[in-house]
Design an enzyme around this catalytic site. Structure first.
Site, mmCIF file in Angstrom:
data_model
loop_
_atom_site.group_PDB
_atom_site.id
_atom_site.type_symbol
_atom_site.label_atom_id
_atom_site.label_comp_id
_atom_site.label_asym_id
_atom_site.label_seq_id
_atom_site.Cartn_x
_atom_site.Cartn_y
_atom_site.Cartn_z
ATOM 1 N N ASP A 1 109.367 -16.097 -38.299
ATOM 2 C CA ASP A 1 108.929 -14.868 -38.963
ATOM 3 C C ASP A 1 107.447 -14.991 -39.319
ATOM 4 O O ASP A 1 106.984 -16.017 -39.802
ATOM 5 C CB ASP A 1 109.754 -14.612 -40.223
ATOM 6 N N HIS B 1 118.046 -7.961 -35.393
ATOM 7 C CA HIS B 1 117.594 -9.322 -35.633
ATOM 8 C C HIS B 1 118.325 -9.897 -36.831
ATOM 9 O O HIS B 1 118.732 -9.164 -37.736
ATOM 10 C CB HIS B 1 116.077 -9.382 -35.867
HETATM 11 P P1 AMP Z 1 113.552 -6.496 -41.535
HETATM 12 O O1 AMP Z 1 113.423 -5.403 -40.510
HETATM 13 O O2 AMP Z 1 113.196 -6.033 -42.915
HETATM 14 O O3 AMP Z 1 114.876 -7.176 -41.505
HETATM 15 O O4 AMP Z 1 112.490 -7.633 -41.236
HETATM 16 C C1 AMP Z 1 111.591 -7.641 -40.157
HETATM 17 C C2 AMP Z 1 110.897 -8.964 -40.171
HETATM 18 O O5 AMP Z 1 110.052 -9.035 -39.035
HETATM 19 C C3 AMP Z 1 110.010 -9.203 -41.393
HETATM 20 O O6 AMP Z 1 110.463 -10.360 -42.086
HETATM 21 C C4 AMP Z 1 108.609 -9.407 -40.801
HETATM 22 O O7 AMP Z 1 107.868 -10.388 -41.487
HETATM 23 C C5 AMP Z 1 108.935 -9.810 -39.370
HETATM 24 N N1 AMP Z 1 107.898 -9.531 -38.393
HETATM 25 C C6 AMP Z 1 107.209 -8.374 -38.220
HETATM 26 N N2 AMP Z 1 106.344 -8.477 -37.199
HETATM 27 C C7 AMP Z 1 106.485 -9.741 -36.703
HETATM 28 C C8 AMP Z 1 105.868 -10.464 -35.634
HETATM 29 N N3 AMP Z 1 104.921 -9.905 -34.850
HETATM 30 N N4 AMP Z 1 106.256 -11.731 -35.422
HETATM 31 C C9 AMP Z 1 107.194 -12.314 -36.208
HETATM 32 N N5 AMP Z 1 107.814 -11.677 -37.214
HETATM 33 C C10 AMP Z 1 107.468 -10.411 -37.467
#
Ligand code: AMP
Ligand code: ZN
Length: 114
Positions: A30, A100
């Site tokens: 993440d 995810h």
């Molecule tokens: P959620 O949709 O709230 O379950 O979480 C989405 C997750 O994706 C968050 O914890 C972000 O920090 C993570 N995230 C967003 N963009 C990226 C990226 N480019 N690479 C890795 N993680 C990401």
């Protein structure tokens, strides 16, 4: 889904710190870690989340708990404990609409999931 962020990561169009990959699953760190270990486990095939499983993504997702346990061992958090979370919809705070699972561990995680 050509504009989906995690589809782009799965296609290697956007860089990510990949820690595991096979035919149907990808695991990467993440970008804003909430714990010493914070991995995202995704099916490579697109679906928006747990409410939108397709036969393909359901089959891939069924393998995620066992993979998470393996990764927890490899990341050194198996003994201390870890959590596997999938946020679904606005009240859960989902912001990326490609299925995810967060694998978090390495510190006391409290009672709330995130
Ligand atoms: P959620 O949709 O709230 O379950 O979480 C989405 C997750 O994706 C968050 O914890 C972000 O920090 C993570 N995230 C967003 N963009 C990226 C990226 N480019 N690479 C890795 N993680 C990401
Ligand atoms: Zn996607």
């Amino acid at each position: 889904m050509s504009e989906c962020l995690f589809c782009k990561i799965a296609r290697k169009e956007i860089p990510a710190a990949v820690v595991y990959e096979d035919d149907t699953l990808l695991v990467f760190k993440d970008i804003f870690p909430q714990a010493p270990v914070h991995l995202l486990i995704i099916p490579k095939a697109h679906c928006a989340g747990l409410a939108d499983l397709t036969p393909e993504t359901a089959a891939a997702a069924a393998r995620i708990p066992a993979l998470a346990a393996q990764l927890a061992q490899e990341q050194g958090v198996a003994e201390g404990g870890w959590r596997l979370i999938s946020n679904c919809g606005p009240d859960a705070g989902q912001v990326v609409f490609h299925l995810h699972f967060h694998l978090v561990g390495g510190k006391p995680l409290g009672r709330v999931c995130r």
